[in-house]
Design an enzyme around this catalytic site. Sequence first.
Site, PDB file in Angstrom:
ATOM      1  N   ASN A 178       0.851  -0.838   0.010  1.00  0.00           N
ATOM      2  CA  ASN A 178       0.247   0.165   0.154  1.00  0.00           C
ATOM      3  C   ASN A 178       1.403   1.794  -0.283  1.00  0.00           C
ATOM      4  O   ASN A 178       1.260   1.797   0.968  1.00  0.00           O
ATOM      5  CB  ASN A 178      -1.151  -0.395   1.108  1.00  0.00           C
ATOM      6  N   TRP A 179       0.886   1.593  -1.242  1.00  0.00           N
ATOM      7  CA  TRP A 179       2.013   2.633  -1.295  1.00  0.00           C
ATOM      8  C   TRP A 179       1.611   4.089  -0.523  1.00  0.00           C
ATOM      9  O   TRP A 179       1.701   5.197  -0.321  1.00  0.00           O
ATOM     10  CB  TRP A 179       2.081   3.268  -2.433  1.00  0.00           C
ATOM     11  N   LYS A 180      -0.167   4.293  -0.541  1.00  0.00           N
ATOM     12  CA  LYS A 180      -0.401   5.266   0.761  1.00  0.00           C
ATOM     13  C   LYS A 180      -0.407   6.323  -1.001  1.00  0.00           C
ATOM     14  O   LYS A 180      -0.177   5.778  -1.738  1.00  0.00           O
ATOM     15  CB  LYS A 180      -0.116   5.938   1.658  1.00  0.00           C
ATOM     16  N   HIS A 184      -9.515   1.496   4.497  1.00  0.00           N
ATOM     17  CA  HIS A 184      -8.467   1.433   5.088  1.00  0.00           C
ATOM     18  C   HIS A 184      -8.729   3.042   6.030  1.00  0.00           C
ATOM     19  O   HIS A 184      -9.368   3.467   5.132  1.00  0.00           O
ATOM     20  CB  HIS A 184      -7.114   1.897   4.089  1.00  0.00           C
ATOM     21  N   GLU A 233      -7.418   4.836   7.463  1.00  0.00           N
ATOM     22  CA  GLU A 233      -6.768   6.252   7.293  1.00  0.00           C
ATOM     23  C   GLU A 233      -7.438   6.731   6.103  1.00  0.00           C
ATOM     24  O   GLU A 233      -8.135   7.594   6.493  1.00  0.00           O
ATOM     25  CB  GLU A 233      -5.281   6.517   6.346  1.00  0.00           C
ATOM     26  N   GLU A 265      -6.037  -4.691  10.484  1.00  0.00           N
ATOM     27  CA  GLU A 265      -4.981  -3.822  10.539  1.00  0.00           C
ATOM     28  C   GLU A 265      -5.019  -2.777  11.619  1.00  0.00           C
ATOM     29  O   GLU A 265      -5.713  -2.206  11.382  1.00  0.00           O
ATOM     30  CB  GLU A 265      -4.821  -2.315   9.950  1.00  0.00           C
ATOM     31  N   GLY A 292       2.364   2.368  10.930  1.00  0.00           N
ATOM     32  CA  GLY A 292       2.837   3.073  10.724  1.00  0.00           C
ATOM     33  C   GLY A 292       3.703   3.507  11.879  1.00  0.00           C
ATOM     34  O   GLY A 292       4.451   4.015  11.682  1.00  0.00           O
ATOM     35  N   SER A 319       2.835  -2.123   9.964  1.00  0.00           N
ATOM     36  CA  SER A 319       4.279  -1.927  10.180  1.00  0.00           C
ATOM     37  C   SER A 319       5.161  -3.360   9.888  1.00  0.00           C
ATOM     38  O   SER A 319       6.126  -4.261  10.984  1.00  0.00           O
ATOM     39  CB  SER A 319       4.318  -1.963  12.330  1.00  0.00           C
ATOM     40  N   GLY A 351       2.383  -1.277   4.056  1.00  0.00           N
ATOM     41  CA  GLY A 351       2.839  -0.451   3.577  1.00  0.00           C
ATOM     42  C   GLY A 351       4.068   0.374   3.684  1.00  0.00           C
ATOM     43  O   GLY A 351       4.621   0.456   2.296  1.00  0.00           O
ATOM     44  N   GLY A 352       4.042   1.066   4.927  1.00  0.00           N
ATOM     45  CA  GLY A 352       5.952   1.805   4.785  1.00  0.00           C
ATOM     46  C   GLY A 352       7.097   0.949   4.398  1.00  0.00           C
ATOM     47  O   GLY A 352       7.948   1.265   3.056  1.00  0.00           O
TER      48      GLY A 352
HETATM   49  P1  PGA Z   1       2.440   0.486   7.750  1.00  0.00           P
HETATM   50  O1  PGA Z   1       1.212   0.388   7.120  1.00  0.00           O
HETATM   51  O2  PGA Z   1       3.212  -1.441   7.176  1.00  0.00           O
HETATM   52  O3  PGA Z   1       3.106   1.259   7.430  1.00  0.00           O
HETATM   53  O4  PGA Z   1       2.343   0.453   9.208  1.00  0.00           O
HETATM   54  C1  PGA Z   1       0.299  -0.325   6.478  1.00  0.00           C
HETATM   55  C2  PGA Z   1      -1.256  -0.356   5.946  1.00  0.00           C
HETATM   56  O5  PGA Z   1      -1.158   1.313   6.868  1.00  0.00           O
HETATM   57  O6  PGA Z   1      -1.924  -0.304   5.228  1.00  0.00           O
END
Ligand code: PGA
Length: 248
Positions: free
Chosen positions: A10-12, A95, A97, A167, A173, A213, A234-235
């Site tokens: 997930n590149w966000k 998601h 966010e 999640e 994050g 994470s 994500g990251g």
């Molecule tokens: P993260 O993000 O791996 O950076 O914690 C995961 C996500 O939000 O899908």
Amino acid sequence: MARRKIVAGNWKMNMTPTQAVELVNTLKPLVKTNDVDVIFCVPAIDIIPAMEAAKGSNINIGAENMYFEDSGAYTGEISPLMLVDAGVKYVIIGHSERREYFGETDEIVNKKVLKAFEHNLTPIVCCGESLTQREQGVTFDLIRQQIKIAFQNVSAEQAQTAVIAYEPIWAIGTGKVATTSQAQEVCAAIRVLISEIYDQTTALAVRIQYGGSVTADTAADLFSQPDIDGGLVGGASLKPDFGKIVNH
Ligand code: PGA
């Protein structure tokens, strides 16, 4: 039938179109595998260049969001028809966010999930509790509510093809990964819930990811749990380490 593992990045809101092409080219040789479905969910503007760059590889380019109408006066939104036309097969829905910063409710998530299925897109349906909710002991109630509403009016056949991403918000994050047993416990509860809403066949077919994470160090342990069928990352999906996560 054994469930096939699925690892999605997930590149966000990261990577310009130019950077997207570079990242796909960097990761292409590192995420090569026949054993895992590999998805890069990228910003809408990156979908087409990333798709071009991924041609001939095992990388599927997915979307991070979409609207629940086909077309019309919805300035700034992206339609499922646009995604389908671009060759997208997977789309992240709900998601945390999106829920937190863009006001997405469980009802909106449900509309989007139904719309995705209508166009044969596979939704990666996100759910997860905040730290306060975990401390208040309402994690399971909350996840039940999120999943029950997200899957309202979704048929068993459709649900069998869905991907659910658990999640915990406190792990996203933050570098604070859920323990393997915490993640497995909730993913198992989600599978039980799917068997209650539908049946055992559907529960055994649906793929459930853990996200929050995930790193190259934690992926293997998490993804080897009986009810964890891969991850939403994500990251770490923006780094060469993503190759190690895919090939955990
Ligand atoms: P993260 O993000 O791996 O950076 O914690 C995961 C996500 O939000 O899908």
